[in-house]
Design a protein around this motif. Sequence first.
Motif, short mmCIF file in Angstrom:
data_model
loop_
_atom_site.label_atom_id
_atom_site.label_comp_id
_atom_site.label_asym_id
_atom_site.label_seq_id
_atom_site.Cartn_x
_atom_site.Cartn_y
_atom_site.Cartn_z
N LEU A 118 6.17 -0.12 -12.33
CA LEU A 118 6.20 0.44 -10.98
C LEU A 118 4.81 0.89 -10.55
CD1 LEU A 118 7.83 1.57 -8.52
CD2 LEU A 118 7.93 3.73 -9.79
N LEU A 119 4.10 1.57 -11.43
CA LEU A 119 2.79 2.11 -11.07
C LEU A 119 1.74 1.02 -10.94
CD1 LEU A 119 2.81 5.32 -13.29
CD2 LEU A 119 3.47 5.05 -10.89
N GLU A 120 1.94 -0.08 -11.64
CA GLU A 120 1.02 -1.21 -11.48
C GLU A 120 1.24 -1.88 -10.12
OE1 GLU A 120 -0.11 -5.45 -13.69
OE2 GLU A 120 1.42 -4.13 -14.53
N GLN A 121 2.49 -1.94 -9.69
CA GLN A 121 2.80 -2.55 -8.40
C GLN A 121 2.37 -1.65 -7.24
OE1 GLN A 121 6.95 -3.54 -7.92
NE2 GLN A 121 6.63 -4.56 -5.95
N ASN A 138 0.81 -1.21 0.00
CA ASN A 138 0.00 0.00 0.00
C ASN A 138 0.85 1.27 0.00
OD1 ASN A 138 -2.71 -1.17 0.14
ND2 ASN A 138 -2.05 -1.95 2.12
N THR A 139 2.08 1.14 -0.44
CA THR A 139 2.97 2.30 -0.50
C THR A 139 2.30 3.41 -1.30
OG1 THR A 139 4.96 0.97 -0.32
CG2 THR A 139 5.19 3.13 -1.35
N SER A 140 2.21 4.57 -0.71
CA SER A 140 1.52 5.68 -1.36
C SER A 140 2.24 6.98 -1.09
CB SER A 140 0.08 5.77 -0.84
OG SER A 140 0.07 6.03 0.55
N GLY A 141 1.82 8.01 -1.82
CA GLY A 141 2.39 9.33 -1.64
C GLY A 141 3.18 9.79 -2.84
N PHE A 171 13.10 0.15 -7.76
CA PHE A 171 12.70 0.15 -9.16
C PHE A 171 13.87 0.61 -10.05
CE2 PHE A 171 11.17 3.31 -12.37
CZ PHE A 171 10.69 2.42 -13.32
N LEU A 172 14.54 1.68 -9.66
CA LEU A 172 15.67 2.19 -10.44
C LEU A 172 16.82 1.19 -10.46
CD1 LEU A 172 15.67 5.90 -9.23
CD2 LEU A 172 14.87 5.04 -11.44
N GLN A 173 17.08 0.58 -9.32
CA GLN A 173 18.14 -0.43 -9.25
C GLN A 173 17.84 -1.59 -10.18
OE1 GLN A 173 17.97 -1.24 -5.07
NE2 GLN A 173 19.18 0.54 -4.50
N ASP A 174 16.59 -2.02 -10.22
CA ASP A 174 16.20 -3.17 -11.05
C ASP A 174 16.33 -2.87 -12.54
OD1 ASP A 174 15.70 -4.64 -8.81
OD2 ASP A 174 13.53 -4.40 -8.87
N ILE A 175 15.86 -1.69 -12.97
CA ILE A 175 15.89 -1.42 -14.41
C ILE A 175 17.33 -1.21 -14.90
CG2 ILE A 175 13.54 -0.56 -14.55
CD1 ILE A 175 14.60 2.27 -14.57
#
Length: 296
Positions: free
Chosen positions: A116-119, A91-94, A283-287
């Motif tokens: 990222l936005l789907e997750q 539920n990470t938000s903001g 996310f940045l690390q993964d891509i």
Amino acid sequence: MEDMDWNDLRYFISVARTASLSGAAQALEVSPSTVARRIATLENSLGAHLFVRHATGYFLTDHGRDVLRQAEVIEESMLALAKRAAALDANTSGVVRLATAETLAVHLIMPALPRLLEQYPKLQLEIITGIGMADLQRYEADLALRLIRPQYGNLVIQKLGSMASAIYGSADYLNRHPAIAEDPLSGRAFIIWDKAYAHLPTAQWLEKQHYDHNPALVTTSVAAQYAAVRAGIGLAVLPCFIARADNTLVEVVPVEKVFSEELWLVTHTDLRASARIRAVATFLQDILANASPPFR
């Protein structure tokens, strides 16, 4: 009790449920001797025997049954805590403000952004691009992916890899401007940076190599240089991860003879524990880790 390792309770619960060292060892993916050692350590810490050892297995003493009831309460609490932590991540938000170069935003981050936005559908990302750097010290951004390592500030800095660059030209331009002798750059002109951007690594490299004389075109962005190369105006130093994806471009001078720039992930120390910041950082690390060509 002060010296008790709470992790020993995991071994105790497993032996109590399987009634054997081998069964607990298999469940915990350790050796039976490790299980026996942890049980002995726990018994020493509590000052009591928890099991009666028989040839047919391990059976709880009265004290062991009492400890098991309390240990299972602790186990349930730990499982509930893990579930809550997972729910927080889900539920990470903001809002997260990410500052980076336009090149990285357009060609690397944007194509992967839907994932990222789907997750994290409640996450709102704001991407700030440009040559100028947002000041994380003044909270102008929460997170930055930079090609220049910050030299000061209350920041958390992590190197994510290196961005390789090489010299490229279009096949059409190279055919119209054949190289003289064996020099692949002879008789050919470069697309270069405006003097206002003379501090950039690419501009400095071109100046050092004396390739900035009599340019074919002067621009103020990588996007403009890339478009100019595709249009057959001249040669340019371009990031390999962009140029190699375009089959109309030819690598004239390889990265080994040009240069690479280090990529740095930067955030303010106060924000490093934030779930939303961690989500974007991961996310940045993964891509970058899965990019082709790789950022090494």
